[in-house]
Scaffold this motif. Sequence first.
Motif, PDB file in Angstrom:
ATOM      1  N   ALA A  67       0.835  -1.209   0.000  1.00 23.66           N
ATOM      2  CA  ALA A  67       0.000   0.000   0.000  1.00 23.66           C
ATOM      3  C   ALA A  67       0.869   1.258   0.000  1.00 23.66           C
ATOM      4  CB  ALA A  67      -0.925  -0.009   1.215  1.00 23.66           C
ATOM      5  N   ARG A  68       1.892   1.283   0.864  1.00 23.95           N
ATOM      6  CA  ARG A  68       2.785   2.453   0.924  1.00 23.95           C
ATOM      7  C   ARG A  68       3.539   2.651  -0.386  1.00 23.95           C
ATOM      8  NH1 ARG A  68       4.503   0.457   6.280  1.00 23.95           N
ATOM      9  NH2 ARG A  68       6.225  -0.409   5.087  1.00 23.95           N
ATOM     10  N   ASP A  69       3.976   1.536  -0.992  1.00 20.90           N
ATOM     11  CA  ASP A  69       4.727   1.636  -2.242  1.00 20.90           C
ATOM     12  C   ASP A  69       3.858   2.196  -3.372  1.00 20.90           C
ATOM     13  OD1 ASP A  69       6.987   0.690  -1.007  1.00 20.90           O
ATOM     14  OD2 ASP A  69       6.884  -1.311  -1.905  1.00 20.90           O
ATOM     15  N   ILE A  70       2.626   1.753  -3.463  1.00 20.06           N
ATOM     16  CA  ILE A  70       1.729   2.254  -4.513  1.00 20.06           C
ATOM     17  C   ILE A  70       1.498   3.747  -4.322  1.00 20.06           C
ATOM     18  CG2 ILE A  70      -0.646   2.157  -5.382  1.00 20.06           C
ATOM     19  CD1 ILE A  70      -0.500  -0.913  -4.824  1.00 20.06           C
ATOM     20  N   ARG A  71       1.241   4.161  -3.099  1.00 18.63           N
ATOM     21  CA  ARG A  71       1.035   5.585  -2.821  1.00 18.63           C
ATOM     22  C   ARG A  71       2.303   6.400  -3.133  1.00 18.63           C
ATOM     23  NH1 ARG A  71       0.745   9.483   1.735  1.00 18.63           N
ATOM     24  NH2 ARG A  71      -1.118  10.710   1.330  1.00 18.63           N
ATOM     25  N   ALA A  72       3.462   5.874  -2.733  1.00 16.09           N
ATOM     26  CA  ALA A  72       4.726   6.575  -2.986  1.00 16.09           C
ATOM     27  C   ALA A  72       4.998   6.713  -4.480  1.00 16.09           C
ATOM     28  CB  ALA A  72       5.875   5.849  -2.295  1.00 16.09           C
ATOM     29  N   LEU A  73       4.737   5.654  -5.253  1.00 18.23           N
ATOM     30  CA  LEU A  73       4.930   5.735  -6.704  1.00 18.23           C
ATOM     31  C   LEU A  73       4.014   6.782  -7.326  1.00 18.23           C
ATOM     32  CD1 LEU A  73       5.241   1.936  -7.515  1.00 18.23           C
ATOM     33  CD2 LEU A  73       6.991   3.670  -7.970  1.00 18.23           C
ATOM     34  N   ARG A  74       2.754   6.797  -6.905  1.00 17.57           N
ATOM     35  CA  ARG A  74       1.801   7.771  -7.442  1.00 17.57           C
ATOM     36  C   ARG A  74       2.252   9.188  -7.130  1.00 17.57           C
ATOM     37  NH1 ARG A  74      -2.038  10.666  -5.275  1.00 17.57           N
ATOM     38  NH2 ARG A  74      -2.202   9.475  -3.340  1.00 17.57           N
ATOM     39  N   LYS A  75       2.638   9.436  -5.896  1.00 21.18           N
ATOM     40  CA  LYS A  75       3.056  10.780  -5.494  1.00 21.18           C
ATOM     41  C   LYS A  75       4.358  11.196  -6.179  1.00 21.18           C
ATOM     42  CE  LYS A  75       0.673  11.423  -1.188  1.00 21.18           C
ATOM     43  NZ  LYS A  75       0.301  12.803  -1.300  1.00 21.18           N
ATOM     44  N   ALA A  76       5.307  10.248  -6.324  1.00 26.46           N
ATOM     45  CA  ALA A  76       6.580  10.565  -6.971  1.00 26.46           C
ATOM     46  C   ALA A  76       6.373  10.986  -8.423  1.00 26.46           C
ATOM     47  CB  ALA A  76       7.521   9.367  -6.900  1.00 26.46           C
ATOM     48  N   ARG A  77       5.304  10.519  -9.033  1.00 24.71           N
ATOM     49  CA  ARG A  77       5.005  10.872 -10.416  1.00 24.71           C
ATOM     50  C   ARG A  77       4.064  12.067 -10.528  1.00 24.71           C
ATOM     51  NH1 ARG A  77       7.223   6.450  -9.962  1.00 24.71           N
ATOM     52  NH2 ARG A  77       8.094   5.179 -11.621  1.00 24.71           N
ATOM     53  N   SER A  84      -8.011   4.477  -3.260  1.00 20.93           N
ATOM     54  CA  SER A  84      -7.761   4.991  -1.918  1.00 20.93           C
ATOM     55  C   SER A  84      -7.690   3.849  -0.908  1.00 20.93           C
ATOM     56  CB  SER A  84      -8.861   5.982  -1.527  1.00 20.93           C
ATOM     57  OG  SER A  84      -8.689   6.405  -0.189  1.00 20.93           O
ATOM     58  N   GLN A  85      -8.590   2.882  -1.033  1.00 15.34           N
ATOM     59  CA  GLN A  85      -8.574   1.728  -0.124  1.00 15.34           C
ATOM     60  C   GLN A  85      -7.298   0.893  -0.308  1.00 15.34           C
ATOM     61  OE1 GLN A  85     -12.233  -0.427  -0.683  1.00 15.34           O
ATOM     62  NE2 GLN A  85     -13.328   0.877   0.766  1.00 15.34           N
ATOM     63  N   VAL A  86      -6.850   0.748  -1.548  1.00 18.85           N
ATOM     64  CA  VAL A  86      -5.620  -0.001  -1.811  1.00 18.85           C
ATOM     65  C   VAL A  86      -4.437   0.721  -1.168  1.00 18.85           C
ATOM     66  CG1 VAL A  86      -3.977  -0.657  -3.638  1.00 18.85           C
ATOM     67  CG2 VAL A  86      -6.429  -1.150  -3.907  1.00 18.85           C
ATOM     68  N   GLU A  87      -4.378   2.041  -1.342  1.00 23.44           N
ATOM     69  CA  GLU A  87      -3.268   2.819  -0.781  1.00 23.44           C
ATOM     70  C   GLU A  87      -3.261   2.838   0.741  1.00 23.44           C
ATOM     71  OE1 GLU A  87      -2.855   6.736  -2.392  1.00 23.44           O
ATOM     72  OE2 GLU A  87      -2.299   5.981  -4.384  1.00 23.44           O
ATOM     73  N   ARG A  88      -4.409   2.621   1.362  1.00 24.91           N
ATOM     74  CA  ARG A  88      -4.485   2.580   2.824  1.00 24.91           C
ATOM     75  C   ARG A  88      -4.398   1.160   3.361  1.00 24.91           C
ATOM     76  NH1 ARG A  88      -9.680   4.895   4.313  1.00 24.91           N
ATOM     77  NH2 ARG A  88     -10.284   4.581   2.152  1.00 24.91           N
ATOM     78  N   GLY A  89      -4.221   0.180   2.466  1.00 21.44           N
ATOM     79  CA  GLY A  89      -4.092  -1.209   2.883  1.00 21.44           C
ATOM     80  C   GLY A  89      -5.402  -1.860   3.285  1.00 21.44           C
TER      81      GLY A  89
END
Length: 180
Positions: free
Chosen positions: A3-13, A32-37
């Motif tokens: 979840a953290r990795d998906i959110r970090a990738l989205r934000k980094a882009r 949003s649910q995926v990014e929050r686990g």
Amino acid sequence: MLARDIRALRKARGMTLADTAARLDRSVGWLSQVERGLSQPSLGDLRALANVFSVPLGLFFAHDTPRPEERGVIVRAGSRRALGTSESGLVEELLSPDLGGSFELIRSEFAPGAELVEEARRDTEEAGYVVCGRFDIEIGGTWHSLGEGDSFRFKGKPFRWRNPGSVPAVVIWAVSPPVY
């Protein structure tokens, strides 16, 4: 960690939840649910996410679950996430515990004769340290030949690389913000 990795990738882009969800043909709520686990993406969803973020699918799979006191802090040698295959001539391992920080650390092993033919350019600052072997890197149109113990740094410039040697070259690579 996923979840953290998906959110970090989205934000980094620089992508919003809405932009990313639209590219995935999914709802903002689901993402949003995926990014929050709270929800687990399917293998098909992970393939789509890898495509949207231009990362290898293997990035989303960890080998071992770290002990609670090591989670987000320690990466054991046998638990690194592989980011490439030997067929490409480049095998990378994520040395960072996750993609949530301001940079990522990668171990890159370049096979003899391997090269990046087409220039790459990322909106990142990057640095590397040659652990062993010969490593050539072209930064902004200028080639540099490096050997064991040499290092480099560049920001937002086009680059290519090659291993002109007869043995693998190993480079520890730092990238900010994380791109994998």
